[in-house]
Scaffold this active site. Structure first.
Site, short mmCIF file in Angstrom:
data_model
loop_
_atom_site.label_atom_id
_atom_site.label_comp_id
_atom_site.label_asym_id
_atom_site.label_seq_id
_atom_site.Cartn_x
_atom_site.Cartn_y
_atom_site.Cartn_z
N HIS A 210 1.09 -1.25 0.29
CA HIS A 210 0.32 -0.29 0.23
C HIS A 210 0.47 1.30 0.22
CE1 HIS A 210 -2.86 -2.68 1.34
NE2 HIS A 210 -4.22 -1.91 0.87
N HIS A 253 0.44 -3.28 9.75
CA HIS A 253 2.03 -2.58 9.37
C HIS A 253 2.57 -2.43 10.18
CE1 HIS A 253 2.50 -3.64 5.22
NE2 HIS A 253 1.48 -3.40 4.75
N ASP A 257 8.03 -1.18 7.91
CA ASP A 257 6.98 -2.08 6.52
C ASP A 257 7.23 -0.84 6.23
OD1 ASP A 257 7.37 -5.12 8.00
OD2 ASP A 257 5.27 -4.39 8.38
#
Length: 335
Positions: A210, A253, A257
């Site tokens: 994302h 996350h 990350d």
């Protein structure tokens, strides 16, 4: 000068190519026709058509590269979900802010909004095929690198309530292949957006996909927006960073990350543009040509003119004519 019959022949000619390369220029002040050199010949027209076909083929190839990288990510997730450990790692953000699952939907929405804005800019850009191809290529590079990382190191899910969010792990039985295929098709259909699912596959953490999307879309808006729309850049920044923050606050996350994803994407994006905005003759000798992806992308940029693209907009369709007029007026105000 040219005689009257020659002038009449040229005016009545429907052929876009003139064999001797001469066209008649009619000056509204001086009624005497004056021959000038034609700006393109038959060979130039053929080259232009061939160039257009080549650009479309390269863009399609770049899109297929992106799809290959994305599908490889989906496939790896379907497998590593059953391999990753279940005990989450400690994270400073989780110690300070309790995890909020609703924030994951916010991250999905902001990713979608940023993507819609970025692709609208690409759609209206007068060099849309080049910009679109670059966007596909950068996504393919990042998701290809992400697939390598996913395949070698398995991080446990970051959710504290992982049993409520993650699908149960499955033993390798005779039906395991069907389970993998079902998972894979689900992720292909939803394009990896999982906010609407009750339970999701867990394990695709390092690094955040994302965040890669949010960052590429943000940089596309920075790089290819006309100067007159500078306010759009100030709107894009909070959308991007709020979206990244939402991914961590949701517990989807770890903080590392998203930080690593943003850092890697920014380096690849700006390195790509720095090297391919150089003169063609200088590119192979540039220090950045040692990057592993340089020669993979060299062919895609072989027909692009040197230097930075001019950020002008035009209407990509033949009609309606009113849209072309509007785009011309917008261009005049934005430059």
């Amino acid at each position: 000068m040219t005689n009257s019959s020659e002038f009449t022949d040229v005016l009545q000619s429907r052929d876009p190519c003139v064999s001797n390369g001469i066209v008649i220029n009619i000056d509204p002040i001086d009624p005497e026709p004056t021959p000038i050199r034609k700006e393109f010949t038959c060979e130039d027209t053929f080259h232009h058509e061939h160039h257009g076909n080549s650009e479309g083929f390269k863009t399609l190839t770049a899109f297929l590269c992106l799809m290959l990288s994305a599908f490889l990510n989906f496939f790896l997730l379907t497998v590593i979900h059953d391999v990753v450990p279940r005990q989450p790692l400690p994270d400073l953000t989780f110690m300070i802010i309790p995890q909020q699952r609703w924030a994951w939907s916010v991250g999905d929405v902001l990713s979608t909004v940023s993507s819609v804005v970025a692709f609208t800019i690409i759609f209206l850009h007068h060099q849309r095929w080049i910009v679109l191809r670059r966007t596909f290529l950068l996504g393919a590079i990042m998701y290809g690198l992400r697939a390598v990382i996913l395949g070698v190191t398995f991080l446990p899910p970051s959710f504290h309530n992982r049993d409520e969010i993650c699908q149960p792990q499955v033993n390798r039985t005779a039906m395991y292949g069907m389970e993998i295929a079902t998972r894979f098709l689900t992720y292909v259909i939803t394009l990896g957006l999982t906010s609407g699912q009750d339970k999701i596959l867990c394990g695709d953490l390092m690094f955040s996909g994302h965040t890669v999307v949010l960052t590429i879309m943000y940089f596309v808006q920075l790089q290819y927006t006309p100067r007159g729309l500078v306010i759009l850049r100030y709107i894009a920044a909070p959308i991007t960073f709020l979206g990244i923050a939402a991914l961590v606050v949701s517990g989807g996350h770890y903080t590392m990350d998203v930080l690593i994803a943003y850092w890697l994407t920014s380096h690849v994006f700006w390195s790509y543009h720095q090297i391919f905005e150089m003169r063609k003759d200088d590119r192979p000798q540039a220090p950045l040509s040692r990057l592993w992806w340089f020669w993979l992308c060299y062919w895609f940029e072989s027909d692009v003119a040197d230097g930075k693209l001019v950020n002008k907009w035009n209407w990509p369709l033949e009609g309606p004519q009113r849209m072309h007029t509007i785009m011309n007026r917008i261009n005049y105000k934005l430059q």
